[in-house]
Write a protein that holds these residues in place. Structure first.
Motif, PDB file in Angstrom:
ATOM      1  N   ALA A  16       0.836  -1.206   0.000  1.00  0.00           N
ATOM      2  CA  ALA A  16       0.000   0.000   0.000  1.00  0.00           C
ATOM      3  C   ALA A  16       0.872   1.258   0.000  1.00  0.00           C
TER       4      ALA A  16
ATOM      5  N   ILE B  21      -2.631   7.148   3.060  1.00  0.00           N
ATOM      6  CA  ILE B  21      -2.543   5.719   3.383  1.00  0.00           C
ATOM      7  C   ILE B  21      -3.224   5.457   4.728  1.00  0.00           C
TER       8      ILE B  21
ATOM      9  N   TYR C  54      -4.477  -2.735   8.870  1.00  0.00           N
ATOM     10  CA  TYR C  54      -4.085  -3.937   8.133  1.00  0.00           C
ATOM     11  C   TYR C  54      -3.823  -5.132   9.053  1.00  0.00           C
TER      12      TYR C  54
END
Length: 418
Positions: A178, A220, A226
RNA sequence: GCGGGUAUAGCUCAGGGGUUAGAGCGCCUGACUGUGGCUCAGGAGGCCGUGGGUUCAAGACCCAUUACCCGCCCCA
């Protein structure tokens, strides 16, 4: 001024060493209370100990180590950090077999060949803790709690503990992906060096001070989005435990740490009194390090706290209560009192009193000046008159009170009044 | 490793081409008999960071170097 201490090193002068003693003793006392025993490892190690653990992408290992070949042809490095040597020692002596939890502390010099600055030296000192062999969130919380308590004990109140989780391999891989995607446009304009750095370890982009980099990564999502369920649960649990313990902290997605061995938990304590160096300490979980050194899987967590940096912050905050002062200064008023003065000095010292006396045969005025300058609480004056009476004059410095006491009672009196 | 600043007494700092380089603080000594701090008087202490250069003359100007400070980088 012919010789100077080597670049990036400093002498701790006798008038300042009390600061070091204070920091070290505060740390030792805290470590003792939590059951951390002190480990002492060599100043240098086989270079491989660091290559295998701290990682090729870390600047510390790749370009800041003091590495040399010894006369036996071995590659040796002065230690740039404390965790890998500590784990090497545990493994070597079989002190961390599976299922065993070990707590240990250390106070060490570290060496990094870097350009010196405020709070950044080529030889620096750290106090550190390692909690080895436990995968539970309670371990992380314990180490963080001690760290925060350490700074509290030193009186450092304006610093903040910042906490993050880097997750484990899978989620970190996704996160790296990412970062690379979001920063592609930004990276295109950057130097080759910067591009290489980010490609090797995209996380490093997160704590960049470059506004353009900050802008690039703004969109981000934080790494915590995550995290796998297990890591997420641990991170939440740590926060809960810290909150229960009354430990103040902030979650900070930009804390990533410079050593590659960290997994999941990472944290720092920051201060704004350190110039370009903002961190007082750094730590985290390193579940793979022991395995990297050839041992079995040994989940562990630790912290390293900079002594110089703590002292800088305390200096700027005015947190010192002064160094060690003598209790008493013995003044010899007449020549014939010499032997009696000497024996009085011995008597006072045997009572545990910090006792000074002139050794150059200076005038009485000079002796009293020395007494005043030394910061002694009390001066004891002994001359012919006192000799005849078996007494001494006891003068409280700082006021002008002076009383006469018998020589037998003087130790007791000083102990009371100092 | 890159960029900028600084370097004169123990400390903080003046002096910016022209006699023996200054101040404040600190240090030492003294102000009649055996009493510190406050005051006053006197004194010691400088390869003007180091090496080269320019000049009749350099602490000062130029170059290099070393160290420290500030940023980048990195991190304790």
């Amino acid at each position: 001024m012919r010789y100077q201490a080597p670049r990036g090193t400093e002498d701790v002068l006798p008038t300042d060493s009390y600061k070091w003693l204070k920091v070290e003793s505060t740390f030792r006392e805290l470590a003792r209370r939590y059951g951390y025993l002190e480990l002492r490892t060599p100043t240098f190690e086989d270079t491989d100990v660091f290559l295998r653990t701290a990682g090729e992408t870390s600047d510390i290992v790749s370009k800041e180590m003091y590495t040399f070949t010894d006369k036996g042809g071995r590659s040796i490095s002065l230690k740039p950090e404390g965790t890998a040597p500590a784990m090497r020692a545990l493994l070597e002596h079989n002190l961390c077999p599976p299922g065993v939890v070990t707590r240990m502390s250390y106070i060490i010099p570290i060496f990094r060949y870097d350009r010196p600055q405020k709070g950044r030296y080529r030889e620096a000192h750290q106090v550190g803790l390692e909690l080895v062999g436990s995968p539970s969130a309670t371990a992380d919380a314990e180490v963080i709690e001690i760290t925060v308590r350490f700074y509290e004990a030193l009186g450092i109140t304006d610093s903040v503990a910042k906490l993050n989780s880097l997750g484990r391999d899978e989620c970190r891989a996704k996160f790296r992906e990412a970062i690379l995607q979001h920063s592609a446009a930004f990276l295109a304009d950057q130097t080759q060096e910067m591009q290489d750095k980010v490609h090797k370890n995209p996380l490093r982009l997160l704590d960049s001070k470059d506004p353009a980099a900050q802008e690039a990564i703004k969109s981000i999502p934080p790494i915590t989005d995550y995290l796998e369920d297990e890591s997420r649960a641990r991170f939440d649990k740590i926060q809960e435990l810290l909150t229960d313990a009354g430990v103040k902290f902030e979650v900070a997605p930009d804390i990533v740490r410079g050593l590659d061995y960290y997994t999941e938990t990472v944290f720092e304590v920051l201060s704004n009194k350190l110039g370009a160096q903002s961190s007082l300490c750094g730590g985290g979980r390193y579940d793979n390090l022991v395995k990297d050194l050839g041992g079995s899987s040994t989940p562990s967590v630790g912290v390293a706290m900079g002594i110089e940096r703590a002292i800088i912050v305390m200096d700027e905050a005015g947190l010192w209560d002064g160094g060690t002062k003598p209790d008493v200064f013995v003044v010899q008023a007449t020549e014939s009192a010499f032997k009696t003065c000497q024996s009085l000095v011995r008597q006072l010292r045997s009572q545990g009193l910090i006792t000074l006396v002139d050794i150059d045969g200076k005038s009485m005025k000079s002796q009293l000046r020395q007494a005043d300058k030394s910061g002694a609480a009390i001066a004891l004056i002994l001359g012919d008159d006192e000799l005849a009476k078996g007494s001494v004059q006891l003068k409280k410095l700082g006021s002008s009170e002076q009383i006469e006491v018998s020589i037998e009672a003087v130790s007791q009196k000083v102990l009371e009044l100092r």
